[in-house]
Design an enzyme around this catalytic site. Structure first.
Site, PDB file in Angstrom:
ATOM      1  N   CYS A 212      -2.300  -2.823   7.445  1.00  0.00           N
ATOM      2  CA  CYS A 212      -2.135  -3.696   6.279  1.00  0.00           C
ATOM      3  C   CYS A 212      -0.828  -4.472   6.301  1.00  0.00           C
ATOM      4  O   CYS A 212      -0.783  -5.626   5.871  1.00  0.00           O
ATOM      5  CB  CYS A 212      -2.314  -2.886   5.004  1.00  0.00           C
ATOM      6  SG  CYS A 212      -4.056  -2.363   4.863  1.00  0.00           S
TER       7      CYS A 212
ATOM      8  N   ASP B 195       0.796  -1.237   0.000  1.00  0.00           N
ATOM      9  CA  ASP B 195       0.000   0.000   0.000  1.00  0.00           C
ATOM     10  C   ASP B 195       0.833   1.293   0.000  1.00  0.00           C
ATOM     11  O   ASP B 195       0.562   2.210   0.802  1.00  0.00           O
ATOM     12  CB  ASP B 195      -0.972   0.011   1.194  1.00  0.00           C
ATOM     13  CG  ASP B 195      -2.012  -1.099   1.114  1.00  0.00           C
ATOM     14  OD1 ASP B 195      -1.937  -1.924   0.180  1.00  0.00           O
ATOM     15  OD2 ASP B 195      -2.891  -1.151   1.994  1.00  0.00           O
TER      16      ASP B 195
ATOM     17  N   LYS C 208      -7.055  -4.800  -3.276  1.00  0.00           N
ATOM     18  CA  LYS C 208      -7.840  -5.345  -2.160  1.00  0.00           C
ATOM     19  C   LYS C 208      -8.781  -4.277  -1.636  1.00  0.00           C
ATOM     20  O   LYS C 208      -8.572  -3.081  -1.891  1.00  0.00           O
ATOM     21  CB  LYS C 208      -6.896  -5.823  -1.051  1.00  0.00           C
ATOM     22  CG  LYS C 208      -6.021  -4.708  -0.499  1.00  0.00           C
ATOM     23  CD  LYS C 208      -4.979  -5.258   0.443  1.00  0.00           C
ATOM     24  CE  LYS C 208      -4.154  -4.120   1.014  1.00  0.00           C
ATOM     25  NZ  LYS C 208      -4.932  -3.177   1.833  1.00  0.00           N
TER      26      LYS C 208
HETATM   27  C1  VGL Z   1      -4.897   0.655   5.638  1.00  0.00           C
HETATM   28  C2  VGL Z   1      -6.504   1.460   7.030  1.00  0.00           C
HETATM   29  C3  VGL Z   1      -7.448   1.369   6.041  1.00  0.00           C
HETATM   30  C4  VGL Z   1      -3.460   0.265   5.437  1.00  0.00           C
HETATM   31  C5  VGL Z   1      -5.817   0.549   4.629  1.00  0.00           C
HETATM   32  O1  VGL Z   1      -2.992   0.242   4.270  1.00  0.00           O
HETATM   33  O2  VGL Z   1      -2.780  -0.015   6.443  1.00  0.00           O
HETATM   34  N1  VGL Z   1      -5.249   1.090   6.838  1.00  0.00           N
HETATM   35  N2  VGL Z   1      -7.094   0.908   4.826  1.00  0.00           N
END
Ligand code: VGL
Ligand code: ZN
Length: 206
Positions: free
Chosen positions: A152, A9, A107
């Protein structure tokens, strides 16, 4: 058997100025840039939500980000709208050489359920395909970095351990959301307790 770099991410919405900014999240990018050339197999995950995603506080009138609700029988932290499909905030950082990513696993696409892990949604209902993809390439050891340590990254690492991968977490390539102070350190502890090796990028061999 081989190893793979997993970039979690590394998207603008998780960097300073983004919709779900992680403090010093931008410092992960330089680490990722140094690690990418050292791996033959590089994959990325990408948080990729529809605008009506139920992890967004904005889709539950009267709630605020940080609040926890029940969603599909599980506790769900509510977030500001982030990584909405097709928006600039959802893009992977442009300084990363995407031509070196053999695959990107998206995702969080189902509006009804969140997906912190790069392998499965939070209810383990559906796989993203990452596990199969890695097995097909005989990958047995994952090197993981990215955002955020306490969401994540943690869930991706814990699923990887459950699936039987050796996992090395590249600690200096991760930053935490820290809704509660100490969440980042506690995430490191949980990952270590699950058998993850935690190192800084400087001690990882080419
Ligand atoms: C994430 C919160 C919501 C992350 C993704 O990438 O850690 N955290 N969506
Ligand atoms: Zn998300």
């Amino acid at each position: 058997m081989s190893r793979a770099l997993v970039l979690v991410d590394l998207q603008y919405d998780f960097l300073p100025g983004g919709a779900l900014a992680v403090a010093r999240g931008d410092e992960t990018i330089a680490v990722a840039k140094r690690m990418i050339p050292r791996f033959h197999i590089v994959v990325a995950t990408q948080d990729w939500h529809p605008r009506d995603h139920k992890s967004f506080a904005a889709n539950h009138p009267g709630t605020k980000p940080g609040q926890v609700i029940e969603l599909g029988g599980m506790p769900q932290v509510l977030w500001p709208p982030h990584c909405v499909q097709g928006t600039p905030g959802a893009e992977l950082h442009k300084d990363l050489d995407a031509s070196r990513f053999q695959a990107v696993f998206r995702k969080g696409t189902d509006p009804e359920i969140d997906s912190y892990s790069g392998f499965f949604d939070n209810g383990k209902r559906k796989a993203t395909g990452l596990d199969t993809w890695l097995h097909e390439r005989r990958v047995d050891h994952l090197y993981v970095l990215g955002l955020a340590t306490d969401y994540c990254v943690k869930y991706t690492v814990l699923d990887a351990r459950t699936l039987g991968f050796e996992v090395t977490l590249i600690a200096d390539g991760c930053r935490a959301v820290e809704l509660a102070p100490g969440d980042g350190e506690r995430a490191f502890d949980e990952m270590r307790a699950a058998g993850t090796t935690i190192l800084d990028s400087g001690s990882i061999a080419a």
